[in-house]
Motif scaffolding. Structure first.
Motif, short mmCIF file in Angstrom:
data_model
loop_
_atom_site.label_atom_id
_atom_site.label_comp_id
_atom_site.label_asym_id
_atom_site.label_seq_id
_atom_site.Cartn_x
_atom_site.Cartn_y
_atom_site.Cartn_z
N GLY A 57 -32.04 105.00 47.83
CA GLY A 57 -30.90 104.16 48.73
C GLY A 57 -31.00 104.38 50.16
N TYR A 58 -31.89 105.00 50.60
CA TYR A 58 -32.14 105.28 52.08
C TYR A 58 -33.42 104.64 52.66
CZ TYR A 58 -28.30 108.65 51.88
OH TYR A 58 -27.09 109.28 51.52
N ASP A 67 -30.18 102.95 36.88
CA ASP A 67 -29.90 104.43 36.76
C ASP A 67 -30.18 104.95 38.42
OD1 ASP A 67 -29.28 106.98 36.52
OD2 ASP A 67 -30.98 107.59 34.94
N ASP A 68 -28.68 105.07 38.83
CA ASP A 68 -28.47 105.77 40.33
C ASP A 68 -28.23 106.91 40.12
OD1 ASP A 68 -25.86 105.45 39.56
OD2 ASP A 68 -25.66 103.67 41.00
N ILE A 70 -27.84 111.22 39.85
CA ILE A 70 -28.38 112.31 40.35
C ILE A 70 -29.84 112.93 39.48
CG2 ILE A 70 -28.19 114.92 41.22
CD1 ILE A 70 -25.38 114.13 41.55
N ASP A 71 -29.53 112.80 38.39
CA ASP A 71 -30.75 113.30 37.31
C ASP A 71 -31.88 112.24 37.53
OD1 ASP A 71 -29.45 115.35 36.61
OD2 ASP A 71 -29.08 114.62 34.77
N HIS A 72 -31.62 111.01 37.86
CA HIS A 72 -32.53 110.00 38.02
C HIS A 72 -33.65 110.47 39.34
CE1 HIS A 72 -34.93 106.59 39.54
NE2 HIS A 72 -35.06 106.45 38.33
N GLU A 73 -32.65 110.79 40.46
CA GLU A 73 -33.05 111.01 41.54
C GLU A 73 -34.20 112.50 41.31
OE1 GLU A 73 -31.63 112.93 45.73
OE2 GLU A 73 -30.43 111.15 45.07
N ALA A 74 -33.49 113.27 40.97
CA ALA A 74 -34.45 114.43 40.41
C ALA A 74 -35.75 114.17 39.80
CB ALA A 74 -33.71 115.74 39.79
N ASP A 75 -35.83 113.40 38.70
CA ASP A 75 -37.02 112.84 38.20
C ASP A 75 -37.87 111.99 38.79
OD1 ASP A 75 -35.69 114.01 35.88
OD2 ASP A 75 -35.02 112.23 34.72
N ASP A 209 -23.45 105.42 50.12
CA ASP A 209 -22.27 104.80 49.09
C ASP A 209 -22.52 105.55 47.89
OD1 ASP A 209 -21.18 103.47 51.08
OD2 ASP A 209 -21.91 101.37 50.68
N ASN A 210 -23.77 105.58 47.62
CA ASN A 210 -24.02 106.22 46.10
C ASN A 210 -23.92 107.62 45.97
OD1 ASN A 210 -25.40 105.76 43.62
ND2 ASN A 210 -26.94 106.88 44.06
#
Length: 299
Positions: A57-58, A67-68, A70-75, A209-210
């Motif tokens: 998102g940045y 899938d937005d 936190i876990d997807h970000e970690a993956d 926002d996310n």
């Protein structure tokens, strides 16, 4: 300049500098690869491979439509390391980078050698009602342009305002720390660089926002399952991410140390009379734990 790489979890914007032990910087909210790059500036490029990226998102890293979380970000971060053929890296996370950093250590422990968490969100965070001045400076396109302009012509004003706004300091202490930062080129540059990336408009707005949405509904990050060494740095007068986030994390983590910085704001790791000393401790921390992991693998 950064590039967009394609991993098995999606595309991510990354810039890599230096050679040596890999360290990934997980920037806060808001931010981007540029803010992450600043976070790593204190580490020497001949000892560390410094990996700066934009969180989902940045800037150039788009949110995943399906899938937005936190876990997807970690993956996605783990997939980035895999794509770069980096077996294991250290983590440097600041503020809003905390949730995905902790989840990365839980979900992909084999990829993390150690972590340094700077005033990091470790549990539910509710976005506060920011004053009108902040909403103008950081929430509008004109305000963003004004911050960039002021950083060039009146840097002292930006630094003073940042210290006052990111911590509960007396006027005298704000003035004292401002003079200290102005006298150190690296600290001065760090604060001004942060100010330029701390806006939630344009290409940073989706990520902001996310984060606001996701952090407000955090139940638990399962810190008890983080087993790598964690060094926590927290300013004791931080008003952005309050000290209890770091203190509670320290209590729940199985292998952690806590450095509480006296009269330290949210910027204490980069802008404080003790900043250089603490940064040297962090450099040593990374090197020692990298070396320890290498020795363990050779046994």
């Amino acid at each position: 300049m950064p590039e967009i790489i394609t991993t098995k979890q999606g595309k991510i914007e990354v810039e890599i500098e230096g050679t040596g032990f890999p360290v990934i910087a997980i920037h806060g909210s808001p931010g981007g690869w540029d803010g992450a790059k600043m976070m790593l500036d204190f580490l020497p490029s001949d000892k560390f491979q410094k990996i700066a990226f934009s969180r989902p998102g940045y800037l150039g890293t788009l949110l995943n439509e399906k899938d937005d979380s936190i876990d997807h970000e970690a993956d996605l971060i783990a997939a980035m390391l895999e794509h770069l053929k980096i077996k294991r890296a250290a983590v440097l996370a600041w503020s809003g980078g905390g949730p995905s950093a902790y989840r990365l250590a839980v979900r992909h422990p084999e990829q993390i050698s150690s972590m340094v968490m700077i005033a990091a969100v470790s549990e539910r965070w509710i976005c506060p009602p920011y004053p009108a001045s902040d909403r103008f400076l950081y929430g509008t396109a004109f305000g963003k342009s004004l911050v960039h302009f002021l950083a060039k012509v009146t840097p002292k004003q930006i630094i003073s305002g940042a210290l006052a706004g990111e911590g509960k300091l007396s006027n005298a202490e704000v003035q004292k720390q401002t003079e200290s930062v102005m006298a150190h080129s690296a600290q001065r540059k760090a604060v001004l660089d942060v100010a330029k990336t701390m806006n939630w408009v344009g290409k940073r707005k989706p990520g902001w926002d996310n984060d606001v949405k996701n952090y407000a509904k955090i139940d638990r990050l399962e810190l008890e399952k983080v087993h790598c060494p964690v060094l926590i740095v927290q300013g004791d007068v931080d008003t952005d991410v309050l000290p209890f986030y770091s203190e509670n994390a320290h209590k729940r983590l199985s292998n952690s140390q806590l450095i509480l910085v006296k009269n330290g704001t949210h910027l204490a790791f980069y802008a404080h009379p003790d900043a250089e000393k603490i940064q040297a401790q962090v450099e040593t921390w990374f090197l020692e734990h990298f070396s320890q992991k290498i020795k363990e693998e050779k046994r």
